[in-house]
Motif scaffolding. Structure first.
Motif, PDB file in Angstrom:
ATOM      1  N   ARG A 171     -18.798  16.815  26.226  1.00 45.56           N
ATOM      2  CA  ARG A 171     -17.708  16.360  27.088  1.00 45.56           C
ATOM      3  C   ARG A 171     -16.383  16.480  26.326  1.00 45.56           C
ATOM      4  O   ARG A 171     -16.372  16.717  25.123  1.00 45.56           O
ATOM      5  CB  ARG A 171     -17.946  14.909  27.516  1.00 45.56           C
ATOM      6  CG  ARG A 171     -19.220  14.715  28.342  1.00 45.56           C
ATOM      7  CD  ARG A 171     -19.392  13.272  28.736  1.00 45.56           C
ATOM      8  NE  ARG A 171     -20.590  13.080  29.559  1.00 45.56           N
ATOM      9  CZ  ARG A 171     -20.992  11.903  30.038  1.00 45.56           C
ATOM     10  NH1 ARG A 171     -20.266  10.811  29.785  1.00 45.56           N
ATOM     11  NH2 ARG A 171     -22.087  11.815  30.782  1.00 45.56           N
ATOM     12  N   VAL A 172     -15.300  16.268  27.054  1.00 40.44           N
ATOM     13  CA  VAL A 172     -13.991  16.375  26.419  1.00 40.44           C
ATOM     14  C   VAL A 172     -13.845  15.335  25.318  1.00 40.44           C
ATOM     15  O   VAL A 172     -13.212  15.602  24.283  1.00 40.44           O
ATOM     16  CB  VAL A 172     -12.866  16.240  27.464  1.00 40.44           C
ATOM     17  CG1 VAL A 172     -11.490  16.272  26.791  1.00 40.44           C
ATOM     18  CG2 VAL A 172     -12.953  17.357  28.494  1.00 40.44           C
ATOM     19  N   ASP A 173     -14.458  14.163  25.493  1.00 42.15           N
ATOM     20  CA  ASP A 173     -14.399  13.160  24.431  1.00 42.15           C
ATOM     21  C   ASP A 173     -15.021  13.685  23.145  1.00 42.15           C
ATOM     22  O   ASP A 173     -14.543  13.384  22.039  1.00 42.15           O
ATOM     23  CB  ASP A 173     -15.134  11.884  24.864  1.00 42.15           C
ATOM     24  CG  ASP A 173     -14.353  11.100  25.915  1.00 42.15           C
ATOM     25  OD1 ASP A 173     -13.144  11.367  26.065  1.00 42.15           O
ATOM     26  OD2 ASP A 173     -14.953  10.225  26.565  1.00 42.15           O
ATOM     27  N   ASP A 174     -16.103  14.451  23.266  1.00 40.94           N
ATOM     28  CA  ASP A 174     -16.720  15.047  22.074  1.00 40.94           C
ATOM     29  C   ASP A 174     -15.765  16.043  21.415  1.00 40.94           C
ATOM     30  O   ASP A 174     -15.638  16.080  20.184  1.00 40.94           O
ATOM     31  CB  ASP A 174     -18.026  15.755  22.453  1.00 40.94           C
ATOM     32  CG  ASP A 174     -19.047  14.812  23.055  1.00 40.94           C
ATOM     33  OD1 ASP A 174     -19.275  13.736  22.468  1.00 40.94           O
ATOM     34  OD2 ASP A 174     -19.605  15.153  24.114  1.00 40.94           O
ATOM     35  N   ALA A 175     -15.113  16.862  22.216  1.00 43.57           N
ATOM     36  CA  ALA A 175     -14.154  17.821  21.668  1.00 43.57           C
ATOM     37  C   ALA A 175     -13.015  17.099  20.967  1.00 43.57           C
ATOM     38  O   ALA A 175     -12.559  17.529  19.892  1.00 43.57           O
ATOM     39  CB  ALA A 175     -13.618  18.710  22.786  1.00 43.57           C
ATOM     40  N   GLU A 176     -12.539  15.993  21.546  1.00 42.53           N
ATOM     41  CA  GLU A 176     -11.466  15.234  20.912  1.00 42.53           C
ATOM     42  C   GLU A 176     -11.901  14.709  19.554  1.00 42.53           C
ATOM     43  O   GLU A 176     -11.146  14.788  18.563  1.00 42.53           O
ATOM     44  CB  GLU A 176     -11.054  14.067  21.814  1.00 42.53           C
ATOM     45  CG  GLU A 176      -9.912  13.236  21.236  1.00 42.53           C
ATOM     46  CD  GLU A 176      -9.485  12.118  22.167  1.00 42.53           C
ATOM     47  OE1 GLU A 176      -8.353  11.623  22.011  1.00 42.53           O
ATOM     48  OE2 GLU A 176     -10.279  11.739  23.060  1.00 42.53           O
ATOM     49  N   ARG A 177     -13.139  14.185  19.476  1.00 43.51           N
ATOM     50  CA  ARG A 177     -13.640  13.657  18.199  1.00 43.51           C
ATOM     51  C   ARG A 177     -13.726  14.768  17.144  1.00 43.51           C
ATOM     52  O   ARG A 177     -13.268  14.591  16.003  1.00 43.51           O
ATOM     53  CB  ARG A 177     -15.023  13.037  18.424  1.00 43.51           C
ATOM     54  CG  ARG A 177     -15.721  12.627  17.137  1.00 43.51           C
ATOM     55  CD  ARG A 177     -17.095  12.042  17.427  1.00 43.51           C
ATOM     56  NE  ARG A 177     -17.917  12.942  18.220  1.00 43.51           N
ATOM     57  CZ  ARG A 177     -18.585  13.997  17.722  1.00 43.51           C
ATOM     58  NH1 ARG A 177     -18.503  14.292  16.433  1.00 43.51           N
ATOM     59  NH2 ARG A 177     -19.324  14.751  18.512  1.00 43.51           N
TER      60      ARG A 177
END
Length: 636
Positions: free
Chosen positions: A145-151
């Motif tokens: 998810r985008v949250d994973d990409a942000e991390r």
């Protein structure tokens, strides 16, 4: 070589092509001929030539031409980068520079940057850490998810920042990360795609900011290259070969690195020499008259205006502008002064030259007037004949050939990155005015009864002082750009100068000058290592603008005086001969130093001054000597 170039040199046998030189194994012997041949090639031809040139041993070239500049580069990154080495070889060879390269093992970039000394990176001038999107995508969970990409983005940028801040020993070159369409395409909602784009651009902005915090780091922005339609990746090479950036993108990357390498080798350009008819404006002034030329009106006129705006932009940043036109000078001057559609004006040029002599002769005269080497010039013209004539007669001059489509003029001019510098200084912004002053000095010299009278009439003031923080970029630039009065030709980045200053006994002295015609600014530098038993001059550089006025003697006399006052035993120095600094080969012996030894066939000489008899201070110079702690140390 093109037929146009051969036609203007028909009295001599045609020069061999690069392919012929390669087949005959003659590239090492004929290496100076390679650069103009490569510059005449299109991208596809240069790519093929680079693969062949990469097989030529740099040592073989140096055996035949020992003064050829060499740039050492280590190439590392998370992917396969086999295509970069030949592209970089060709780009540097097009400017007469040899590449000595080393490619690190696959995906060893973190280990390389973590331990540059242990990994042997400190022997390089440039460490190219070529980043690609897999530094992010390889760390994502499946599904993501985008949250994973942000991390992952946050973690990787933090890692890269830490590596860059601790890195030392060479210039580290990083780059922004292309955002693959195949990554955004995996997100089916537009809101997530927009958020990923914002996060990715923030990460790239953080990367670009690294060069502001660390003068030893350069970050290349790949977005402008991708905006030109260059593909970011080749799917088959990425999947099957681990080459995650496309060959065309690496070729353009090599061109950007090549501009940086030219700085290191002292091969950057300083002056843009422009044709006028069909280059700065449409039409022929002599035939169409001032009222008939195309500029600032209609589609073609707008294209010429756009080109003039870009030229003016370059001039505002220290690029010297001049003309070389086959035209009537009075008519040209009238257009530059009075034509309502012109963006460029006479005041934008350091020299407006128009007559009917061959353009190679006009350019040679311009170089002499400005006291510049011809290899500092870039000549732009729309005529194949004029470009060929200049290229044949003056191979040191970079030639940019335009065509009859003015909308492409800007792209063709900017493509070479001819005038790239690490950082713009205050000296750059006032360079045109300083060279105009230099021309007035030349006119004053012509009117003086003797050279001694000229020097006395200059009212020359020299200030010598430890370099200030604000002067570090300019001092570094002097070591990078000065070729003639550069006694060791050591090229020093700002970080190198800072390290010298921070050493015990390290000192960098800035030499400023002014006279009746105005301020010359920071024109020279003396770099020293001081010990109780001896002071050693690491290097002495002086701008070609201020040659032969006694400034070098005044500055050296102050150093010798300070050394004796410190009760040191002697001052030592060295001279390293290059292709351009032979004019100062006897500088130290001429000023009281005795030769101690020579190495490398006599090209490196070591000298010593025992301080028993000090150098006399030139009587026509008023010296403000900050080194002695006396701001009114005057002629004695």
């Amino acid at each position: 070589m093109s037929a146009d170039i051969r036609s203007v040199t028909s009295s001599t046998p045609p020069a061999p092509t690069l392919r012929e030189l390669l087949r005959a194994g003659r590239v090492p012997q004929r290496y100076p001929d390679v650069a103009p041949l490569l510059r005449a090639m299109d991208d596809h031809e240069r790519e093929r030539a680079g693969r062949l040139l990469a097989r030529v041993s740099p040592d073989a070239v140096l055996a035949a031409h020992p003064k050829t500049p060499v740039v050492a580069a280590t190439i590392t990154g998370p992917g396969t980068l086999a295509a970069l080495e030949p592209a970089l070889t060709a780009d540097l060879a097009a400017h007469g520079i040899l590449l000595r390269s080393r490619v690190s093992p696959f995906d060893s970039w973190i280990a390389d940057l973590s331990d540059p000394v242990g990994r042997g990176l400190t022997d390089s001038d440039l460490v190219l850490c070529v980043l690609d999107p897999t530094v992010i995508t390889a760390e994502l969970p499946q599904p993501w998810r985008v949250d994973d990409a942000e991390r992952v983005l946050t973690e990787k940028i933090r890692l890269i920042r830490g590596l860059a801040e601790r890195f030392s020993g060479a210039t580290l070159v990083l780059n922004t990360l292309p955002l693959p369409a195949t990554m955004t395409g995996q997100l089916i909602d537009l809101r997530s795609r927009a958020r990923l784009g914002a996060l990715w651009r923030t990460a790239n902005a953080d990367l670009l900011a690294l060069s502001e915090r660390n003068s030893g780091v350069v970050v290349l922005d790949l977005d402008p290259i991708l905006a030109d339609g260059v593909p970011a990746t080749d799917a088959r090479l990425s999947v099957y070969g681990g080459a995650h950036l496309s060959g065309p993108l690496l070729a353009r990357y090599a061109r950007e690195v090549g501009a940086l390498a030219r700085l290191i080798a002292g091969r950057q350009r300083k002056c843009l020499v422009l044709d006028l008819d069909q280059t700065l404006w449409g039409g022929v002034l002599g035939d169409d008259g001032a009222e008939g030329i195309e500029v600032d009106g209609g589609h073609r006129g707008a294209a010429f205006t756009a080109f003039q705006r870009v030229v003016q932009q370059l001039g505002s940043q220290g690029v010297l502008l001049a003309t070389a036109s086959k035209n009537n000078l009075a008519a040209v001057t009238a257009v530059l002064r009075d034509h309502p559609g012109m963006t460029l004006r006479e005041s934008d040029f350091v020299r407006v030259h128009a007559d009917w002599q061959p353009k190679s002769a006009a350019i040679s005269q311009l170089a002499a007037d400005l006291n510049l080497g011809r290899d500092s010039l870039v000549f732009v013209d729309d005529s194949p004949f004029e470009c060929g004539q200049v290229g044949a007669e003056l191979p040191e001059v970079a030639v940019v050939q335009l065509d009859d489509e003015p909308a492409r003029h800007v792209e063709k001019l900017l493509r070479g990155g001819w005038f790239t510098v690490r950082e713009l200084t205050s000296e750059d912004r006032t360079r045109t005015d300083k060279y105009r002053q230099e021309i007035r000095r030349g006119e004053y010299l012509g009117s003086a009864a003797s050279f001694a009278d000229y020097l006395r009439g200059l009212d020359l003031v020299v200030r010598l002082a430890p370099v200030a923080e604000r002067d570090l970029p300019r001092l570094s630039q002097l070591t990078l750009r000065t070729n003639q009065f550069n006694l060791t030709t050591r090229r020093m980045q700002e970080l190198d100068v800072r390290r010298l200053i921070e050493e015990p006994g390290g000192l960098a002295l800035a030499v400023h000058s002014a006279d009746r015609f105005g301020e010359n600014g920071l024109v020279g530098a003396i770099l020293l290592r001081r010990a109780a038993d001896a002071w050693h001059i690491v290097n002495f550089v002086l701008s070609c603008r201020v040659f032969s006025r006694g400034i070098e003697q005044a500055a050296l006399a102050a150093v010798l005086r300070a050394a004796r006052a410190s009760e040191t035993g002697c001052v030592t120095a060295e001279f390293r001969r290059s292709a351009r600094n032979g004019i100062v080969s006897e500088f130290y012996p001429r000023h009281g130093f005795r030769q101690q030894e020579r190495h490398d066939g006599g090209d490196v000489a070591f000298y010593r001054h025992d301080l028993a008899e000090l150098l006399e201070h030139p009587t026509h110079i008023r010296l403000l000597d900050g080194l002695a702690g006396n701001e009114d140390f005057t002629k004695s």
